[in-house]
Design a protein around this motif. Structure first.
Motif, PDB file in Angstrom:
ATOM      1  N   PHE A   1     -37.986 110.642  55.330  1.00 53.42           N
ATOM      2  CA  PHE A   1     -38.491 109.440  54.677  1.00 53.42           C
ATOM      3  C   PHE A   1     -38.326 109.527  53.159  1.00 53.42           C
ATOM      4  N   PHE A   2     -38.327 108.359  52.539  1.00 47.22           N
ATOM      5  CA  PHE A   2     -38.338 108.259  51.080  1.00 47.22           C
ATOM      6  C   PHE A   2     -39.777 108.508  50.634  1.00 47.22           C
ATOM      7  N   GLU A   3     -40.090 109.777  50.380  1.00 49.08           N
ATOM      8  CA  GLU A   3     -41.466 110.202  50.162  1.00 49.08           C
ATOM      9  C   GLU A   3     -41.724 110.453  48.677  1.00 49.08           C
ATOM     10  N   ILE A   4     -42.554 109.609  48.098  1.00 45.47           N
ATOM     11  CA  ILE A   4     -42.935 109.730  46.693  1.00 45.47           C
ATOM     12  C   ILE A   4     -44.174 110.615  46.612  1.00 45.47           C
ATOM     13  N   LYS A   5     -44.156 111.589  45.723  1.00 42.20           N
ATOM     14  CA  LYS A   5     -45.280 112.508  45.590  1.00 42.20           C
ATOM     15  C   LYS A   5     -46.137 112.102  44.394  1.00 42.20           C
ATOM     16  N   TRP A   6     -47.431 111.907  44.664  1.00 40.98           N
ATOM     17  CA  TRP A   6     -48.400 111.546  43.634  1.00 40.98           C
ATOM     18  C   TRP A   6     -49.393 112.694  43.459  1.00 40.98           C
ATOM     19  N   SER A   7     -50.014 112.770  42.288  1.00 41.25           N
ATOM     20  CA  SER A   7     -50.975 113.843  42.026  1.00 41.25           C
ATOM     21  C   SER A   7     -52.285 113.624  42.769  1.00 41.25           C
ATOM     22  N   LYS A   8     -52.575 112.369  43.127  1.00 37.45           N
ATOM     23  CA  LYS A   8     -53.780 112.047  43.885  1.00 37.45           C
ATOM     24  C   LYS A   8     -53.365 111.248  45.113  1.00 37.45           C
ATOM     25  N   ASP A   9     -54.293 110.489  45.677  1.00 35.46           N
ATOM     26  CA  ASP A   9     -53.966 109.655  46.822  1.00 35.46           C
ATOM     27  C   ASP A   9     -52.901 108.632  46.441  1.00 35.46           C
ATOM     28  N   ILE A  10     -52.161 108.168  47.444  1.00 35.22           N
ATOM     29  CA  ILE A  10     -51.121 107.173  47.186  1.00 35.22           C
ATOM     30  C   ILE A  10     -51.764 105.900  46.641  1.00 35.22           C
ATOM     31  N   PRO A  11     -51.378 105.460  45.451  1.00 40.15           N
ATOM     32  CA  PRO A  11     -51.961 104.225  44.911  1.00 40.15           C
ATOM     33  C   PRO A  11     -51.367 103.003  45.598  1.00 40.15           C
ATOM     34  N   GLU A  12     -52.028 101.865  45.449  1.00 41.68           N
ATOM     35  CA  GLU A  12     -51.461 100.613  45.939  1.00 41.68           C
ATOM     36  C   GLU A  12     -50.180 100.341  45.160  1.00 41.68           C
TER      37      GLU A  12
ATOM     38  N   VAL B   1     -32.381  95.105  50.401  1.00 40.10           N
ATOM     39  CA  VAL B   1     -32.259  95.736  51.713  1.00 40.10           C
ATOM     40  C   VAL B   1     -33.600  96.189  52.272  1.00 40.10           C
ATOM     41  N   HIS B   2     -34.632  96.269  51.421  1.00 38.93           N
ATOM     42  CA  HIS B   2     -35.952  96.672  51.917  1.00 38.93           C
ATOM     43  C   HIS B   2     -37.015  96.227  50.926  1.00 38.93           C
ATOM     44  N   SER B   3     -38.157  95.791  51.465  1.00 36.23           N
ATOM     45  CA  SER B   3     -39.289  95.405  50.626  1.00 36.23           C
ATOM     46  C   SER B   3     -40.577  95.734  51.367  1.00 36.23           C
ATOM     47  N   ASN B   4     -41.538  96.345  50.654  1.00 37.19           N
ATOM     48  CA  ASN B   4     -42.817  96.710  51.255  1.00 37.19           C
ATOM     49  C   ASN B   4     -43.896  96.573  50.195  1.00 37.19           C
ATOM     50  N   LYS B   5     -44.819  95.631  50.388  1.00 37.56           N
ATOM     51  CA  LYS B   5     -45.856  95.366  49.387  1.00 37.56           C
ATOM     52  C   LYS B   5     -46.919  96.463  49.353  1.00 37.56           C
ATOM     53  N   HIS B   6     -47.051  97.228  50.422  1.00 40.00           N
ATOM     54  CA  HIS B   6     -48.056  98.294  50.483  1.00 40.00           C
ATOM     55  C   HIS B   6     -47.367  99.564  50.986  1.00 40.00           C
ATOM     56  N   TYR B   7     -46.561 100.154  50.123  1.00 43.10           N
ATOM     57  CA  TYR B   7     -45.723 101.263  50.565  1.00 43.10           C
ATOM     58  C   TYR B   7     -46.538 102.537  50.750  1.00 43.10           C
ATOM     59  N   GLN B   8     -46.345 103.180  51.906  1.00 45.42           N
ATOM     60  CA  GLN B   8     -47.086 104.387  52.268  1.00 45.42           C
ATOM     61  C   GLN B   8     -46.139 105.523  52.672  1.00 45.42           C
ATOM     62  N   ASN B   9     -45.023 105.638  51.969  1.00 41.65           N
ATOM     63  CA  ASN B   9     -44.052 106.711  52.229  1.00 41.65           C
ATOM     64  C   ASN B   9     -43.499 106.662  53.651  1.00 41.65           C
TER      65      ASN B   9
ATOM     66  N   ILE C   1     -40.313 100.700  42.025  1.00 40.37           N
ATOM     67  CA  ILE C   1     -41.672 100.967  42.494  1.00 40.37           C
ATOM     68  C   ILE C   1     -42.639 100.395  41.466  1.00 40.37           C
ATOM     69  N   GLN C   2     -43.507  99.511  41.905  1.00 38.60           N
ATOM     70  CA  GLN C   2     -44.508  98.915  41.025  1.00 38.60           C
ATOM     71  C   GLN C   2     -45.900  99.331  41.495  1.00 38.60           C
ATOM     72  N   VAL C   3     -46.650  99.989  40.613  1.00 33.93           N
ATOM     73  CA  VAL C   3     -48.021 100.382  40.924  1.00 33.93           C
ATOM     74  C   VAL C   3     -48.932  99.221  40.540  1.00 33.93           C
ATOM     75  N   ASN C   4     -49.669  98.702  41.502  1.00 33.93           N
ATOM     76  CA  ASN C   4     -50.381  97.440  41.311  1.00 33.93           C
ATOM     77  C   ASN C   4     -51.451  97.508  40.225  1.00 33.93           C
ATOM     78  N   LYS C   5     -52.296  98.535  40.246  1.00 31.06           N
ATOM     79  CA  LYS C   5     -53.445  98.569  39.344  1.00 31.06           C
ATOM     80  C   LYS C   5     -53.042  98.884  37.914  1.00 31.06           C
ATOM     81  N   SER C   6     -52.210  99.887  37.722  1.00 30.74           N
ATOM     82  CA  SER C   6     -51.851 100.322  36.367  1.00 30.74           C
ATOM     83  C   SER C   6     -50.641  99.588  35.808  1.00 30.74           C
ATOM     84  N   LYS C   7     -49.975  98.777  36.645  1.00 32.73           N
ATOM     85  CA  LYS C   7     -48.787  98.018  36.239  1.00 32.73           C
ATOM     86  C   LYS C   7     -47.615  98.931  35.879  1.00 32.73           C
ATOM     87  N   GLU C   8     -47.657 100.175  36.330  1.00 37.53           N
ATOM     88  CA  GLU C   8     -46.535 101.075  36.099  1.00 37.53           C
ATOM     89  C   GLU C   8     -45.326 100.599  36.897  1.00 37.53           C
TER      90      GLU C   8
END
Length: 467
Positions: free
Chosen positions: A402-413, A426-434, A450-457
């Motif tokens: 899988f396309f697995e993104i590693k975060w320092s804490k829980d996966i953010p929205e 080719v792919h879109s997922n509003k709540h990506y969970q690896n 990749i857009q992080v919803n809360k921090s707008k990163e």
């Protein structure tokens, strides 16, 4: 693709003024014998770079097909050039015989011509299918049997003809479906979210588009028509307004309704939500040209006009001043910098076509797992992001699937969108969970946002799928 010859003589004389914020610059240009009726991009020689095929409309009884290969230095080199003693109106590319090489489909008045690619930039072994006054075509797996099919518009018959593919480059004529008067453009996507591809057809004489929903039985239901103004010339299907449902953009030879945008409801219904006047467009592209994770609109209308996706709708961002009489246009990331470049024909002393490179700094990083954050972006907090892979291998061995993104804490929205090198979503997922494994995609390199919803990163880059 519509018949554009009558339009050429008119739009050459349109005056173009410049707007601030140029994002394209000319990297290369070369001469053509006539303005194109179709341009397609694809990796024809399988070297990981986008090449182009150009179909020139020479006259009512002659067309020319040219293949240009990407030379890796922002230059496109002519590979081959062939003339056919028949008019050519539309050009499409896809792997029709499932050999891993891109092929070409030429739509002509009385036949479809299929040119099979060899993966080295050559197209040979032409196959033909008889049709009735062919105008435009689109390729998709309409009956979901794993083989690509072709739908063509019949200009005088006011219909769409379906050809069912056998996966070996052969096609069988199927049913015809009534649409509006003089159907000149056609696109396909799953607009009602039932996993089956539907058809949208632009009808020039009746001033509307016809929606044909897939009946899940190898065909389509009766057309539902939507008015879009006089002489719709081309159309595109994409998600435009952020609601995750596919929308439709139509360009028409009508200064009051130059661009009509219709919002989809995800069930096959459409409602106009913005009309842009003041132009006489020939073609339309929808891609994220401004690198802000939102699709923009580029039209050819006596030049090139870029409309940026903003909070208040699409607004004019950029006008090209030197590209007069632009007709068919195409886009891909030709120089592999993360930005979508443009192939645009124009007319100075002679007919030419130009490679216009996107000068925006579009990619935050390119395959650099050790440095995933651009230091020029102060709003990004790198401590939350550990790493983003630049490759994963979904081959069923249970490792790196899988396309697995590693975060320092829980996966953010977060929201994940993935594009191929030619700008296709080719792919879109509003709540990506690896949980994306690239299923149904070919091996290759893809661009992600990749857009992080809360921090707008926002994180952008390239990832390779290898099996």
């Amino acid at each position: 693709m519509s018949r554009l010859l009558p339009l050429f003589l008119f739009i050459i004389f349109i005056s173009i003024t410049s707007a601030a914020g140029q994002i394209f610059q000319e990297a290369d240009a070369w001469s053509l014998s006539a303005l194109p009726s179709g341009i397609e991009t694809g990796d024809f020689n399988k070297d990981g770079r986008a090449d182009i095929a150009i179909l020139e409309y020479n006259s009512w009884n002659e067309c020319t097909l040219s293949i240009y290969l990407n030379a890796a230095n922002n230059k496109l080199t002519l590979k081959e050039r062939k003339s056919y003693k028949v008019a050519g109106y539309s050009l499409r590319t896809n792997d029709l015989n499932k050999d891993g090489h891109l092929d070409l489909v030429l739509t002509m008045p009385t036949q479809l011509m299929l040119l099979l690619g060899d993966g080295q930039g050559n197209f040979n072994a032409a196959k033909t299918k008889n049709i009735r006054d062919g105008y435009a075509s689109v390729v998709n797996d309409f009956n979901k049997d794993g083989h690509l099919d072709i739908a063509t518009t019949n200009f005088l018959d006011q219909s769409v003809m379906l050809f069912t593919g056998n996966g070996k480059g052969g096609f069988t004529e199927n049913d015809a479906y009534k649409v509006g008067a003089q159907p000149a453009s056609i696109e396909s996507s799953d607009v009602n979210q039932d996993t089956y591809p539907d058809l949208v057809v632009g009808n020039q004489a009746s001033g509307n588009i016809s929606l044909l929903l897939n009946n899940k039985q190898g065909g389509f239901g009766a057309a539902k028509n939507y008015p879009v103004g006089f002489f719709p010339n081309n159309l595109a299907i994409a998600e435009l307004n952020g609601d995750q449902y596919l929308d439709i953009a139509v360009v028409s030879l009508n200064e009051k309704e130059s661009i009509t945008l219709l919002s989809g409801d995800g069930q096959g219904g459409f409602t106009p939500f913005q009309i842009i006047p003041g132009y006489i467009p020939a073609d339309i592209l929808i891609k994220d040209f401004t690198c802000d994770a939102r699709p923009d609109i580029l039209i050819s209308s006596g030049g090139l006009m870029l409309f940026e996706n903003s909070a208040t709708g699409f607004v004019l961002k950029n006008q090209a001043t030197n590209w007069h009489a632009a007709s068919s246009i195409a886009s891909a990331d030709f120089n592999l910098d993360g930005g979508f470049d443009v192939i645009a024909p124009f007319q100075r002393n002679n007919v030419e076509v130009a490679l216009l490179t996107n000068i925006k700094d579009c990619a935050l990083y390119l395959n650099k797992e050790e440095d995933p954050v651009d230091p020029k972006q102060p709003d990004i907090t790198p401590s939350k992001l550990v790493s983003i892979p630049n490759i994963f291998t979904p081959n069923g061995d249970g490792q790196n699937e899988f396309f697995e993104i590693k975060w320092s804490k829980d996966i953010p929205e977060n929201e994940l969108t993935v594009y191929d090198r030619w700008g296709g979503l080719v792919h879109s997922n509003k709540h990506y969970q690896n949980n994306w494994n690239g299923s149904q995609l070919a091996e290759g390199v893809y661009f992600y946002i990749i857009q992080v919803n809360k921090s707008k990163e926002v994180f952008k880059g390239w990832v390779t799928i290898a099996r």
